[in-house]
Design a protein around this motif. Structure first.
Motif, short mmCIF file in Angstrom:
data_model
loop_
_atom_site.label_atom_id
_atom_site.label_comp_id
_atom_site.label_asym_id
_atom_site.label_seq_id
_atom_site.Cartn_x
_atom_site.Cartn_y
_atom_site.Cartn_z
N THR A 1 5.03 18.31 -10.94
CA THR A 1 4.03 17.97 -9.78
C THR A 1 2.76 17.61 -10.55
N LEU A 2 2.23 18.54 -11.16
CA LEU A 2 0.79 18.51 -12.00
C LEU A 2 0.78 17.47 -12.90
N ILE A 3 1.60 17.25 -13.82
CA ILE A 3 1.65 16.30 -14.46
C ILE A 3 1.86 14.90 -14.03
N TYR A 4 2.77 14.61 -13.05
CA TYR A 4 2.99 13.52 -12.52
C TYR A 4 1.95 13.00 -11.53
N VAL A 5 1.30 13.90 -10.76
CA VAL A 5 -0.08 13.48 -9.89
C VAL A 5 -0.97 13.21 -10.94
N TYR A 6 -1.20 13.98 -11.85
CA TYR A 6 -2.53 13.72 -12.76
C TYR A 6 -2.37 12.39 -13.56
N ILE A 7 -1.10 11.97 -14.02
CA ILE A 7 -1.08 10.74 -14.70
C ILE A 7 -1.07 9.69 -13.74
N ASN A 8 -0.44 9.81 -12.56
CA ASN A 8 -0.45 8.58 -11.70
C ASN A 8 -2.20 8.27 -11.32
N TYR A 9 -2.57 9.44 -10.92
CA TYR A 9 -4.15 9.57 -10.53
C TYR A 9 -4.91 8.74 -11.40
N LYS A 10 -4.70 9.34 -12.92
CA LYS A 10 -5.59 8.92 -14.05
C LYS A 10 -5.52 7.52 -14.24
N PHE A 11 -4.13 6.75 -13.98
CA PHE A 11 -4.12 5.48 -14.31
C PHE A 11 -4.17 4.49 -12.99
N VAL A 12 -4.53 5.20 -11.74
CA VAL A 12 -4.64 4.48 -10.66
C VAL A 12 -3.28 3.73 -10.33
N ILE A 13 -2.30 4.28 -10.23
CA ILE A 13 -1.01 3.52 -9.92
C ILE A 13 -1.12 2.77 -8.59
N SER A 14 -1.74 3.69 -7.74
CA SER A 14 -1.83 3.34 -6.27
C SER A 14 -3.11 3.64 -5.88
N THR A 15 -4.06 2.78 -5.35
CA THR A 15 -5.37 3.14 -5.14
C THR A 15 -5.35 3.69 -3.83
N GLU A 16 -4.35 3.52 -2.76
CA GLU A 16 -4.27 4.39 -1.44
C GLU A 16 -4.09 5.61 -1.68
N ILE A 17 -3.13 6.02 -2.69
CA ILE A 17 -2.92 7.45 -2.89
C ILE A 17 -3.95 8.15 -3.59
N ASN A 18 -4.51 7.35 -4.33
CA ASN A 18 -5.86 7.99 -5.00
C ASN A 18 -7.02 8.06 -4.10
N GLU A 19 -7.05 7.16 -3.05
CA GLU A 19 -8.00 7.56 -1.97
C GLU A 19 -7.66 8.84 -1.24
N ALA A 20 -6.27 8.78 -0.82
CA ALA A 20 -5.79 9.92 -0.15
C ALA A 20 -6.09 11.32 -0.75
N ILE A 21 -5.96 11.22 -2.15
CA ILE A 21 -6.31 12.64 -2.95
C ILE A 21 -7.69 12.72 -3.10
N ASP A 22 -8.60 11.78 -3.22
CA ASP A 22 -9.83 11.95 -3.09
C ASP A 22 -10.29 12.47 -1.67
N PHE A 23 -9.57 12.02 -0.44
CA PHE A 23 -10.11 12.49 0.94
C PHE A 23 -9.76 14.04 0.54
N VAL A 24 -8.61 14.66 0.17
CA VAL A 24 -8.29 15.84 0.36
C VAL A 24 -9.07 16.72 -0.53
N LEU A 25 -9.70 16.19 -1.58
CA LEU A 25 -10.27 17.12 -2.53
C LEU A 25 -11.77 17.14 -1.85
N ASN A 26 -12.02 16.07 -1.43
CA ASN A 26 -13.38 16.16 -0.68
C ASN A 26 -13.57 17.15 0.64
N LYS A 27 -12.47 17.36 1.07
CA LYS A 27 -12.34 18.04 2.49
C LYS A 27 -12.23 19.57 1.69
N ILE A 28 -11.42 19.73 0.73
CA ILE A 28 -11.71 21.23 0.05
C ILE A 28 -12.91 21.57 -0.46
N ARG A 29 -13.64 20.59 -1.10
CA ARG A 29 -15.03 20.82 -1.55
C ARG A 29 -15.96 21.22 -0.75
N LYS A 30 -15.73 20.83 0.58
CA LYS A 30 -16.77 21.21 1.73
C LYS A 30 -16.43 22.38 2.35
#
Length: 487
Positions: free
Chosen positions: A458-487
């Motif tokens: 999970t850690l490797i797969y998500v990181y690689i897909n996020y790093k290479f922006v395989i899906s912009t929508e999934i990246n946006e969803a991850i960013d959305f979750v990360l922003n919620k966590i930071r708040k």
């Protein structure tokens, strides 16, 4: 997040929750508490019901999605909703009467290899009828953009109540024979709950009148019956064929393998609940540029999520089979064959929704009928030779051929393309990680080994897909979750 991603994420979570409960049932409780015979029997009955369901629904669930947005007035919409609920009875009643007349012949054909089947054959049309009206009322809710509740009932509710019934069997509150009948009762309950939910969204005012475009609807419906029958035969026809050639216990062995592989298709099932009506609307409004964008997005999003699920299953399959009774281990290779076919179908995105909403859908449906005939022939050839492995191979060939045919049709006729460079990158990432992790095992118990390997992947797969922006929508969803966590 948009409505597609929002409801798709909710539906995905719900569906995986359902599959989690289903995993407990399928991998542990069914084999131990029911035994292979009654486990196989239950699967056979529900598979047969699923195959005849499109005939009972007469394609009205798809017609509802396709045509509802075309009506403008409340009266027109109400008349159409009434039509979708009442018209199937025109075909259901004669079919039931004909089945009753030929009941002895049907009984002999279905139970000639496994006599136990004849005592439960009548449950097949009952469950099929419940499934049909569940789908109709679920479509009623979906056209009003309420896809989550029906998905919850279908994916979680049925499996959760099955779990409770299995617990009842464990404590001898229910016999294994009673479990089969109680399962039929669950489908009836799901139909009733979904019907009242749909009525809560839009109160029905039933009218005994045909919609103004009834000829167009009925023409479309005829082909959708073919479509549904083709899809369900490709999904469950293999289990029906196994009953004709092998003892029913083999259906139980095969069902565990196919259940594991079907987890790969969950993202597709979840996303399509909301994408279907949106696709129909874009097609009706001739917004093909937007449709092409949606096609590509659904393809890569499903590929990334489905690839992750497939990877997790394939690299842990040996440990997973070490946790279930040994007599079921013969289905290990079935998981790979069925899983690959589901992955290929997954990366086609909303391909089916596009086809069923064009004027060209008829040709593809007739091609599907041809491929069902091929699938039956392949099963008749391979099952006597190779048992459940032959059945899985026949299914792999059939589904792959059908998927390729549908893809080529959309590309050639509509000039819509699901694949991008990210499609190839995603396949490469998934394949490399499979090679790295399949041949390596943790020296721990199966549960701990699966958990640790799944966490690492999970850690490797998500990181690689996020790093290479395989899906912009999934990246946006991850960013959305990360922003919620930071708040």
């Amino acid at each position: 997040m948009g409505i597609v991603l929002n409801q798709s994420l909710k539906n995905t979570i719900i569906t995986y929750l359902g599959f989690g409960i289903g995993a407990i049932n399928t991998l542990y409780l069914y084999p131990v508490l029911l035994g292979a015979t009654f486990y196989g029997l239950t699967n056979y009955i529900t598979s047969c019901a699923n195959v005849i369901m499109p005939l009972f629904a007469i394609g009205m669930q798809n017609s509802l999605v396709k045509f509802y947005s075309q009506y403008k007035t409340i009266d027109e919409k109400s008349r159409f909703l009434s039509f979708t609920v009442l018209f199937p009875l025109v075909l259901i009643i004669p079919m039931l009467l004909i089945s009753l007349y030929f009941y002895d012949e049907i009984l002999y054909f279905l139970s000639k290899k496994n006599e136990i089947v004849k005592y439960y054959v009548w449950l097949i049309p009952f469950i099929g009828l419940c499934m049909a009206y569940f789908e109709i009322f679920y479509a009623w809710a979906r056209v009003h953009m309420h896809s989550v509740f029906g998905n919850f009932v279908k994916e979680v509710g049925l499996r959760l109540f099955s779990l409770l019934l299995l617990i009842a069997v464990n404590f001898d509150w229910l016999t294994v024979e009673g479990f089969v009948y109680a399962t039929a009762g669950l489908y009836f309950l799901a139909f009733l709950v979904t019907m009242f939910y749909a009525f809560g969204i839009q109160k029905p005012t039933f009218q005994f009148a045909m919609p103004s475009n009834s000829k167009e609807i009925l023409t479309y419906t005829f082909y959708i019956i073919l479509s549904g029958s083709v899809a369900n035969l490709l999904l469950d026809g293999d289990k029906i064929m196994l009953n004709q050639y092998m003892i029913i216990d083999n259906i139980a062995f095969y069902s565990i393998a196919t259940f594991i592989a079907l987890v790969i298709s969950v993202p597709s099932r979840a996303m399509h609940q909301i994408v279907y009506p949106i696709t129909a609307k874009l097609m009706h409004e001739n917004k093909f540029e937007e449709l092409n964008v949606l096609y590509k997005k659904t393809s890569i999003n499903l590929q990334v999520v489905g690839g992750y699920v497939m990877l997790g299953i394939f690299v842990n399959i040996n440990q997973l089979y070490a946790m279930i009774p040994k007599e079921y281990s013969g289905g290990l290779l079935v998981v790979f064959m069925i899983g690959i076919s589901k992955y290929f179908d997954l990366i086609l995105g909303n391909n089916n929704a596009i086809i069923f909403n064009t004027k060209y859908y008829r040709a593809v449906l007739f091609l599907g009928v041809l491929l069902v005939a091929v699938a039956i022939g392949l099963n008749m050839l391979f099952i006597p030779l190779y048992g459940i492995m032959g059945c899985a191979f026949a299914t792999l060939l059939s589904i792959t051929l059908y998927s390729v045919a549908k893809l080529l049709f959309v590309v050639k006729r509509l000039h819509l393309y699901p694949f991008t460079a990210q499609t190839l990158y995603s396949i490469i990432i998934t394949f490399i990680l499979f090679i790295l992790f399949y041949f390596w095992e943790f020296p721990f118990t199966p549960v701990l080994s699966i958990f640790l390997k799944a966490l690492l992947i999970t850690l490797i797969y998500v990181y690689i897909n996020y790093k290479f922006v395989i899906s912009t929508e999934i990246n946006e969803a991850i960013d959305f979750v990360l922003n919620k966590i930071r708040k």
